[in-house]
Design an enzyme around this catalytic site. Structure first.
Site, PDB file in Angstrom:
ATOM      1  N   HIS A  57       0.836  -1.209   0.000  1.00 20.47           N
ATOM      2  CA  HIS A  57       0.000   0.000   0.000  1.00 20.47           C
ATOM      3  C   HIS A  57       0.869   1.258   0.000  1.00 20.47           C
ATOM      4  O   HIS A  57       0.556   2.244  -0.679  1.00 20.47           O
ATOM      5  CB  HIS A  57      -0.919   0.023   1.218  1.00 20.47           C
ATOM      6  CG  HIS A  57      -1.865  -1.132   1.268  1.00 20.47           C
ATOM      7  ND1 HIS A  57      -2.649  -1.406   2.372  1.00 20.47           N
ATOM      8  CD2 HIS A  57      -2.144  -2.103   0.356  1.00 20.47           C
ATOM      9  CE1 HIS A  57      -3.374  -2.498   2.129  1.00 20.47           C
ATOM     10  NE2 HIS A  57      -3.078  -2.931   0.917  1.00 20.47           N
ATOM     11  N   HIS A  62      -0.982 -11.266  -4.571  1.00 24.59           N
ATOM     12  CA  HIS A  62       0.407 -10.883  -4.314  1.00 24.59           C
ATOM     13  C   HIS A  62       1.401 -11.862  -4.923  1.00 24.59           C
ATOM     14  O   HIS A  62       2.477 -11.458  -5.382  1.00 24.59           O
ATOM     15  CB  HIS A  62       0.646 -10.751  -2.810  1.00 24.59           C
ATOM     16  CG  HIS A  62      -0.145  -9.642  -2.195  1.00 24.59           C
ATOM     17  ND1 HIS A  62      -0.019  -8.329  -2.589  1.00 24.59           N
ATOM     18  CD2 HIS A  62      -1.094  -9.652  -1.218  1.00 24.59           C
ATOM     19  CE1 HIS A  62      -0.844  -7.573  -1.877  1.00 24.59           C
ATOM     20  NE2 HIS A  62      -1.507  -8.355  -1.046  1.00 24.59           N
ATOM     21  N   HIS A 116      33.292  -9.363 -50.339  1.00 24.96           N
ATOM     22  CA  HIS A 116      33.413  -9.773 -48.940  1.00 24.96           C
ATOM     23  C   HIS A 116      32.383 -10.865 -48.640  1.00 24.96           C
ATOM     24  O   HIS A 116      31.215 -10.579 -48.458  1.00 24.96           O
ATOM     25  CB  HIS A 116      33.212  -8.570 -48.008  1.00 24.96           C
ATOM     26  CG  HIS A 116      33.646  -8.823 -46.597  1.00 24.96           C
ATOM     27  ND1 HIS A 116      32.769  -9.143 -45.602  1.00 24.96           N
ATOM     28  CD2 HIS A 116      34.886  -8.821 -46.037  1.00 24.96           C
ATOM     29  CE1 HIS A 116      33.432  -9.296 -44.465  1.00 24.96           C
ATOM     30  NE2 HIS A 116      34.721  -9.114 -44.706  1.00 24.96           N
TER      31      HIS A 116
END
Length: 465
Positions: free
Chosen positions: A79, A288, A366
Site C-alpha cells: 500500500h 500478491h 566480402h
C-alpha cells in the site's frame, strides 16, 4: 509531465498500527538522492539496516508482500509503495520502527495525502523506463490468475476479479494514467471474506485490524459463535450484515472497491520491479503471488534491456539531417559515405542510421556467397557518425575534417547482413578539448548491440590550396 526523477520536498511522518503485527509503528518518508529508488530502514534494529524495495527480496505473499534481506523483514509493503508510485515519486527513504507500515484505513489514501502535504520536487537525473515492446505474460495454473502487459506509451492497469461468490461477484477496475491514482484508486481499502477473517483470527494472524480498515464480505452464515468472535476482536458491542453483504460500520467508497484495491495492490507490487514502466497491464484475478512473480519477470526484462543498452528511437520521425544534409557537413561521398540519416543531435551525443542493402559495393568481394558487412566498416560508420557530432558544432564544417588517432575496446557481437538497419549512437566521454574528441560508440541492429568501440579523433582544419 516532467521526465526527471522526483522525490519529496521534505520528510513527513505518519503513525498507526500494523495490520498483522498489531504493533504501533512510526513511519517517516524522507527525500532521497537520485537513483536511490525506494529503501526501507528499520530504525528499531541495531545499525538501522536497510531493505531495498526489490522483488528479489520477496519471501512471502500469503497476506501481503513481505521482503527480507539478511534476516531483516518488511511486511505488507504494497500500500505504501503504491502511494509512492501514484504520487509519481522515484526516490524515497522509508524509516520505520517496526516491520510493518501502519495499515491506517486499509488503503493508500493517507500515504498519498501525507506526501502531497510536503510536495514533490524534480531532481537532476532523467528517468529510465522499462519500455514494453512485446507482449509479456505470467500465469498461475493453480489459481487461474494471469497478468499480461502490452505496449503502451503510458503506464495503464486494468484488473478483473472473480472470487466465485455471490456477495462480491465479478468486478473490473481501470487506471488509464498514473495521474488518476489519487482520485480513482488510492482510497480503495483492503478487503477479506468472512471465512478468511475467521481463520486469521483463530490463528492470531490479524492483530491490528478493525472494521474501519478492512471491508469484510460475508460469504457464510454469521453464527452466534462467529458474531461473538468478531465482537471481541473488534471491540464492538454488536456486529451485523449490511444489505450489500458486508459487515456494518463501514460504507463502500465505490461499488467496485474490491477491484480497485486489487489494482492498488498490483501497482504496489509491480513497484518492486525497480523501474518506471511504459506498458498496459491487464491482471485477471491478481494476487500478491502472481503480482510479484510478474514483477520478477519485468525486473529480468529491465536488466536485460540495460545490459543490451538499446535506446528507443522513432525511425519514422523527420531526421535532423538526411543524406543531403550529411554531405554538406562531411567530406565523404559514396561508396565510402556509410550513414544515411541523423536521427538525433545534441552537444554531447548523436544518433545516425544506415540501411544495409545488397547493393553495397563491399558485398561483391566480402563473403559474396554469404555477405557480411566488414567489421572495419562498421567502426568507420561509427566514426563518421561521431564526425557529424563534431562538425555540426562549427560554423564552417566544410573547412574541417576528423581523423582517427585511437580505437579501443572494439567488440563485434553479431553479423550485419543485407536487410539490416544499423543505428549508431555516439556519446562524448569527455568534453572536446584542443580539437581532441573522445567518444563511446554503439551500433544496434534490432534489440541487440552489433558493434561497440571507444574512439578518439582529432578535428583539423583543412589545408587551403
Amino acid at each position: 509531465m516532467s521526465d526527471m526523477q522526483k522525490t519529496l520536498q521534505q520528510e513527513v511522518t505518519l503513525s498507526g498500527i500494523g495490520l498483522h503485527t498489531g504493533r504501533e509503528v512510526k513511519l517517516t518518508i524522507k527525500p532521497a538522492k537520485e537513483n536511490t529508488g525506494f529503501v526501507f530502514v528499520r530504525t528499531d534494529l541495531e545499525g538501522h539496516p536497510q531493505v531495498e524495495a526489490d522483488v528479489n527480496y520477496v519471501v512471502a505473499t500469503e497476506r501481503g508482500t513481505t521482503l527480507e534481506k539478511l534476516g531483516v523483514k518488511i511486511t505488507t509493503c504494497e500500500h505504501l509503495l503504491a502511494a509512492l508510485v501514484g504520487c509519481d515519486i522515484d526516490n524515497a527513504v522509508l524509516e520505520m520502527d517496526a516491520s510493518e507500515p501502519p495499515i491506517l484505513d486499509g488503503s493508500s489514501k493517507f500515504f498519498v495525502e501525507a506526501i502531497e502535504s510536503v510536495g514533490v520536487v524534480d531532481q537532476n537525473v532523467a528517468r529510465e523506463y522499462l519500455v514494453i515492446k512485446e507482449v509479456l505474460t505470467y500465469s498461475d495454473p493453480a489459481t487461474g490468475s494471469e497478468i499480461t502487459i502490452i505496449p503502451s506509451d503510458t503506464y495503464e492497469v486494468t484488473t478483473m476479479v472473480d472470487f466465485g461468490t455471490k456477495v462480491l461477484g465479478t468486478q473490473n477496475a481501470t487506471l488509464k494514467n498514473i495521474s488518476e491514482f489519487k482520485d480513482e484508486i488510492s482510497s480503495a481499502r483492503t478487503f477479506s471474506f468472512l471465512h478468511e477473517l475467521e481463520m486469521l483470527l483463530d490463528h492470531g494472524l490479524i492483530k491490528g485490524g478493525d472494521i474501519s480498515n478492512a471491508i469484510v464480505y460475508v460469504d457464510k452464515d454469521l453464527t452466534p459463535e462467529t458474531t461473538e468472535k468478531l465482537k471481541k476482536a473488534f471491540g464492538k458491542d454488536n456486529v451485523s450484515i449490511r444489505p450489500n453483504g458486508i459487515l456494518d460500520n463501514l460504507n463502500l467508497n465505490y461499488p467496485n472497491e474490491a477491484a480497485r484495491h486489487k489494482l492498488l495492490d498490483v501497482v504496489g507490487d509491480l513497484a518492486l520491479a525497480g523501474v518506471k514502466i511504459k506498458g498496459k497491464v491487464i491482471a485477471n484475478k491478481p494476487g500478491h503471488y502472481v503480482n510479484t512473480q510478474f514483477a520478477k519477470k519485468l525486473n529480468r526484462q529491465w536488466k536485460l534491456q540495460k545490459k543490451k543498452n538499446v535506446p528507443d528511437f522513432d525511425l519514422t520521425k523527420e531526421p535532423v539531417f538526411d543524406i543531403n544534409g550529411i554531405m554538406k557537413l562531411m567530406p565523404h561521398r559514396p561508396p565510402f559515405l556509410l550513414i544515411d540519416k541523423v536521427l538525433e543531435l545534441s552537444d554531447s551525443h548523436v544518433v545516425g542510421l544506415k540501411n544495409v542493402t545488397m547493393n553495397e559495393p563491399f558485398f561483391v568481394g566480402h563473403f559474396p556467397k554469404e555477405p557480411v558487412m566488414p567489421g572495419v566498416l562498421q567502426v568507420e560508420a561509427l566514426a563518421q557518425t561521431g564526425g557529424i557530432l563534431v562538425l555540426a558544432s562549427v560554423p564552417d564544417p566544410e573547412n574541417y575534417s576528423t581523423y582517427f588517432i585511437k580505437i579501443d575496446k572494439v567488440k563485434f557481437k553479431r553479423k550485419v547482413v543485407p536487410g539490416d538497419t544499423i543505428i549508431f549512437k555516439i556519446e562524448l566521454i569527455e568534453p572536446i578539448r584542443r580539437g581532441i574528441v573522445h567518444m563511446q560508440g554503439y551500433g544496434y541492429v534490432g534489440d541487440t548491440v552489433a558493434v561497440e568501440a571507444e574512439l578518439m579523433a582529432q578535428v583539423a582544419k583543412n589545408k587551403v590550396d
